[in-house]
Design a protein around this motif. Structure first.
Motif, mmCIF file in Angstrom:
data_model
loop_
_atom_site.group_PDB
_atom_site.id
_atom_site.type_symbol
_atom_site.label_atom_id
_atom_site.label_comp_id
_atom_site.label_asym_id
_atom_site.label_seq_id
_atom_site.Cartn_x
_atom_site.Cartn_y
_atom_site.Cartn_z
ATOM 1 N N THR A 19 0.799 -1.217 0.000
ATOM 2 C CA THR A 19 0.000 0.000 0.000
ATOM 3 C C THR A 19 0.834 1.270 0.000
ATOM 4 O OG1 THR A 19 -0.071 -0.115 2.396
ATOM 5 C CG2 THR A 19 -1.899 -1.102 1.204
ATOM 6 N N ILE B 270 -8.409 -5.647 0.531
ATOM 7 C CA ILE B 270 -8.692 -4.217 0.603
ATOM 8 C C ILE B 270 -7.648 -3.576 1.516
ATOM 9 C CG2 ILE B 270 -10.402 -2.499 1.311
ATOM 10 C CD1 ILE B 270 -12.560 -4.485 0.700
ATOM 11 N N GLU C 260 -8.212 1.666 3.986
ATOM 12 C CA GLU C 260 -9.565 1.771 3.447
ATOM 13 C C GLU C 260 -10.555 1.022 4.328
ATOM 14 O OE1 GLU C 260 -9.847 0.828 -0.738
ATOM 15 O OE2 GLU C 260 -12.025 0.773 -0.492
ATOM 16 N N ALA D 288 -11.371 3.238 7.041
ATOM 17 C CA ALA D 288 -12.245 4.310 6.573
ATOM 18 C C ALA D 288 -13.683 3.805 6.422
ATOM 19 C CB ALA D 288 -11.733 4.858 5.252
ATOM 20 N N ARG D 289 -13.828 2.593 5.890
ATOM 21 C CA ARG D 289 -15.178 2.054 5.704
ATOM 22 C C ARG D 289 -15.848 1.791 7.044
ATOM 23 N NH1 ARG D 289 -15.356 -2.513 1.056
ATOM 24 N NH2 ARG D 289 -14.109 -1.467 -0.523
ATOM 25 N N ASN E 130 -7.746 9.821 6.906
ATOM 26 C CA ASN E 130 -6.525 9.044 6.706
ATOM 27 C C ASN E 130 -5.354 9.979 6.570
ATOM 28 O OD1 ASN E 130 -7.374 6.442 6.899
ATOM 29 N ND2 ASN E 130 -8.082 6.381 4.787
#
Lengths: 798, 174
Positions: free
Chosen positions: A615, A638, A642, A645-646, A657
């Motif tokens: 990442t 994923i 993220e 964040a979700r 972030n």
């Protein structure tokens, strides 16, 4: 500033610093002189004779890699006569090379192939040799094929310079080959598996084993990355094909990578890696979709946070997670879920020492690897070289330059054998010994009194000295050795660097080392804090260490739900059984990790994690250098940021972030009090002293070393190391047997492996391993234990 | 037959001594040139020459003198090239499968002189390679096949020479 020398190479005027070789000068001017045995960073031997050039006034062609420039030199590198000579040499080389370029892995980057093509060498001039040696196929990680070897000697030189020095020329005359002593397999010969030889080999004689059949150079995509397998964070090039890492190279030609950095990446592509979330249903973890897993996680975490209020949800974050994700995670737990408790391995990996490092040295006051290589006096404390293998070549470099190496360690390993002064103190007395050195330096007035006054603002050094004098601890080291070491360290003209492991030294010893550096005026630039735990500073800066009693160890803890990201507390945290019981008793446990670890096996929801190499991001090693890097391989799940964040979106909290390493500095906390450690006394019930030992072949998380296949070269993995004499006394030598190791509160059955580096009375288990943590409590670096022979056979589990 | 030692064998011996005593294998042209020069000379000695060996040997010597690192490496190839110049005809003769000194066993040709041969059949009996053809004298036969040695079958062991009482078999370079 070096003087410049001007010379003429192929009618071009070139100005280079003096003592440059003609070959380097030509390279700088963009003129390529063919060479096989020369390698930047290594001493030139002039073996291949390809780099011959004509120099005006010289009767014969001259080897340009060993010829230093002189002012006004007239050099010709590309005449027809030279081409003929070079072609002749390459044709001769082809006569002993099978030339199986069709199937050779090195095809496309083989230097012999390149020069044969460039010079138009004729394969048929000389009779050709067949494959007359079998490839050495017994070694892990490295394949050696002597038939392809051209005896350039690069591997021999790089092994002497960086590695364990196991490769050398064997036999003589026409039968000369490159090999190990007595032709032993590499592991038996004592190889480090740093793979430097593979990287320098110009032909296919040395190859990375995992690379075979994975793609040749023109199919590979070069990605710059950072190794996240220890706190050093070396720059690496990851050569990938179809999103898979095929091989790893050091950032510079002639650079260094250790076994972990070069061969320790295959866990990324392990078939056992988690790619889908798992959800507990009917007491079993079953695969589930991301939506279902995230909805469940967000719902339960939110519910618990709402119901029980502040402090009900906590988090544990791993040290192989990038600083950005650590910051997001801390924010998610603290701001989103009102959690007080965000913990990490840092708590048990030298938090007090790191606090002092930050206080005294700031973010850029630590010594660099170059400082170590250039040091006149080196003090190496503990097994830091096993924790950070990249230090070893620099220490060797310093020794080559005539440095005085002082080693403070009870292990008689190769660092101790290389030492000029070896202070073999008893485990646990390192701090006292450093105090005695400091006292001697102060007494002899060799210290910077001003610096000392800053270090001990209220105590004053007389008081410190009196304290050292008063508790005259017997360290087991002779007085004159201490004096000698103190004299070397107290020399104000010598450039001294103190190297220790933040996560390896006892807190007092680490602090004593810092005070010693400070007192002799060597802060900044005189201390190198190493660590096997990668992102130590990142965790520290984000404040990811628990304060107070609220947490998995606290009795009064209000913790009801826990989010574990990239860590395996059941294995890596002390008091394994307590941690396991505490985690099993939680209302809700979510674990996000690469593999189904023992911790993940307890979880209600398991989410796949990504690693920084996939990442991008940054990590900050113990020395405070920020290493930022781009993603090198596509993530197989994923990205963790993220996922956070979700989750935040589902919980209705604003997720922010962090993308910049410099913004990732969160609530940095100040100086932490050193954990008081009980003095290690003679103990008849628990006569042995258990210490943690690192291994150069282990990443701090055992599961990653295992999935990367690094464990095959680690003879001590999961085993109890014991002095051969002690093992014989117990009747478990030399083959080793199963013993029971007991502390007042825990016991462990484990196999014994005799290890002649340990002194009598000391036993050792791998640091941060399940085995060590079963026995040791938080903050303990030397545990008195009893070792008894197990009469029942075959018990190797805890 | 020419006088003195065979030049090929002499230089091969020098090269062999160099390879076992001085050769350090730390500079590649010298090592590989020794290996290849030895192979070429062995080809000449063993009658396996395919042509061009002498030219290649001269080329090797010339190049090694330019590239070798130490005086030992240059020394041996200097000896080789000076002998190549001095006795070029001998070397070239080996390329034609002839050893003027008659010392290269593989290049010897065995002949039976018909004028001396008594057709006793002893040579045919001792020959391990079955290279002797011929029929012993039989009183009732009008003509018998004279004895001869088939060169391609002959392994140059020399047993027939020792067995022949009449000294009818001679070994000579072609």
């Amino acid at each position: 500033m070096k003087r410049q020398v001007t010379l003429v190479i192929d009618d071009r005027e070139v100005a280079v610093p003096e003592n440059t070789t003609v070959l380097e000068a030509a390279e700088r001017a963009g003129i390529h002189i063919p060479h096989l045995c020369h390698c930047p960073g290594l001493e030139s031997t002039g073996a291949c004779r390809l780099c011959l050039v004509e120099i005006e006034g010289s009767t014969r062609p001259v080897v340009s890699c060993r010829c230093t420039v002189r002012p006004g030199m007239q050099v010709r590198t590309q005449t027809e006569a030279l081409r003929a000579i070079r072609r002749f040499v390459v044709e001769l080389l082809l006569s002993r090379h099978p030339g199986d370029c069709l199937t050779c892995e090195k095809s496309g980057e083989c230097l012999l192939q390149r020069y044969a093509y460039e010079l138009g060498a004729n394969r048929e001039t000389f009779p050709r040799r067949d494959h007359d040696h079998a490839a050495e196929n017994d070694d892990p990680f490295i394949v050696r094929d002597p038939s392809l070897c051209i005896l350039c000697g690069r591997c021999v030189r790089v092994c002497q310079k960086y590695g364990a020095g196991v490769l050398d020329y064997a036999r003589r005359g026409l039968e000369t080959v490159v090999g190990t002593p007595f032709g032993k397999p590499l592991a038996a010969a004592g190889c480090d598996f740093c793979g430097s030889c593979v990287e320098t080999c110009p032909t296919g004689a040395l190859l990375e084993r995992p690379r075979r059949g994975q793609g040749r150079v023109w199919e590979l995509e070069e990605k710059a990355g950072v190794c996240t397998h220890c706190g050093l964070g070396c720059r690496v090039y990851l050569d990938t094909k179809n999103g898979r890492i095929v091989r790893t190279r050091a950032s510079a030609m002639g650079g260094y990578l250790c076994a972990r950095g070069r061969f320790g990446w295959s866990y990324l592509h392990s078939p056992e890696r988690l790619t889908r979330p798992l959800v507990r249903k009917d007491d079993r973890l079953v695969p589930a979709g991301w939506d279902e897993a995230l909805a469940l996680t967000a719902g339960r975490l939110g519910e618990i946070a709402r119901t029980y209020g502040r402090g009900a949800v906590g988090g544990i974050v791993g040290a192989m997670v990038s600083s950005e994700v650590v910051a997001s995670f801390c924010r998610f737990i603290r701001d989103g879920l009102q959690g007080d408790y965000v913990d990490s391995i840092l708590q048990f990996a030298g938090l007090p020492v790191l606090g002092e490092v930050v206080r005294l040295l700031g973010s850029d006051g630590c010594a660099t690897l170059e400082d170590i290589a250039e040091a006149g006096v080196l003090l190496v404390i503990g097994d830091v070289v096993d924790r950070v293998p990249g230090l070893w070549p620099r220490i060797k470099e310093a020794l080559r330059r005539g440095a005085t190496l002082i080693v403070l360690d009870f292990r008689q390993n190769r660092v101790a054998r290389a030492a000029n002064i070896w202070l073999r103190c008893r485990p646990g007395t390192e701090a006292a010994l450093l105090g005695q050195i400091l006292a001697w330096i102060v007494r002899e007035s060799r210290c910077n009194r001003q610096a000392l006054a800053c270090t001990f603002p209220d105590a004053g050094f007389e008081q410190v000295l009196r304290a050292v004098e008063a508790e005259r601890v017997d360290t087991g080291v002779r007085e004159d050795a201490i004096r000698e070491a103190a004299a070397a360290l107290g020399d104000p003209l010598a450039k001294a660097v103190i190297v220790f492991a933040v996560d390896g030294a006892a807190p007092e010893a680490g602090q004593a080392a810092l005070y010693l550096a400070s007192a002799t005026g060597r802060v900044p630039g005189g201390v190198f804090p190493g660590a096997i735990v990668p992102n130590l500073r990142g965790l520290f800066q984000a404040g990811a260490f628990a304060a107070g009693d609220n947490g998995i160890y606290g009795n009064e803890s209000t913790l009801r739900a826990l989010y574990v990201l990239g860590e395996d507390p059941v294995t890596t945290f002390p008091h394994t059984e307590r941690v396991r019981a505490r985690l099993a008793g939680l209302d809700f446990l979510v674990v996000q990790d690469l593999f189904l670890t023992p911790t993940a096996a307890l979880a209600d929801v398991v989410l796949p994690a990504t690693v920084p190499v996939e990442t991008g991001g940054s990590i900050v090693g113990a020395d405070g250098t920020i290493r930022e890097f781009e993603p090198a391989v596509p993530p197989s799940a994923i990205p963790t940021a993220e996922v956070l964040a979700r989750l935040a979106g589902r919980l209705g909290v604003a997720a922010r972030n962090t993308t910049c390493a410099r913004c990732a500095v969160g609530r940095s906390q100040g100086r932490q009090p050193a954990a008081a450690q009980a003095p290690v006394a003679e103990n008849t019930v628990y006569p042995f002293l258990l210490v943690p030992s690192a291994s150069p072949y282990r990443i701090y998380r055992d599961i990653l070393s295992e999935k990367a296949g690094l464990h095959v070269v680690d003879p001590y993995l999961g085993h109890l190391r014991m002095a051969p004499g002690d093992a014989a006394a117990l009747g478990v030598a030399p083959a080793g047997g199963t013993v029971t190791v007991r502390t007042p509160s825990a016991e462990l059955q484990v196999r014994v492996v005799p290890d002649d580096t340990l002194p009598a009375g000391v036993v050792s288990l791998p640091a941060f391993s399940r085995q060590y943590n079963t026995l040791a409590g938080p903050g303990q670096t030397a545990v008195p234990v009893a070792v008894t022979v197990d009469t029942r056979e075959g018990g190797d589990s805890a | 037959m020419a006088e003195g030692r065979c030049a090929v064998q002499q230089v091969l011996e020098d090269l062999q001594n160099f390879a076992t005593e001085k050769l350090c294998a730390r500079c590649l042209p010298c090592l590989l040139a020794t290996q290849n020069a030895r192979a070429l000379l062995e080809r000449l000695r063993d009658g396996k020459a395919i042509g061009g060996e002498v030219h290649l040997l001269r080329e090797i010597c010339r190049r090694v003198l330019q590239t070798a690192r130490c005086k030992y490496g240059r020394g041996i190839f200097d000896t080789l090239i000076s002998l190549l110049e001095k006795r070029e005809r001998d070397f070239l003769a080996h390329e034609q499968a002839r050893c003027p000194a008659g010392a290269c066993v593989a290049l010897l040709q065995y002949h039976i002189r018909p004028d001396k041969c008594t057709l006793c059949d002893r040579c045919r009996q001792v020959c391990p390679a079955g290279a002797v053809k011929g029929e012993p004298v039989a009183p009732y036969r009008a003509a018998c096949r004279p004895y001869e040695i088939v060169s391609v079958k002959c392994n140059r062991c020399g047993l027939c020479v020792a067995a022949c009482e009449e000294k009818a078999i001679i070994a000579a370079s072609a």
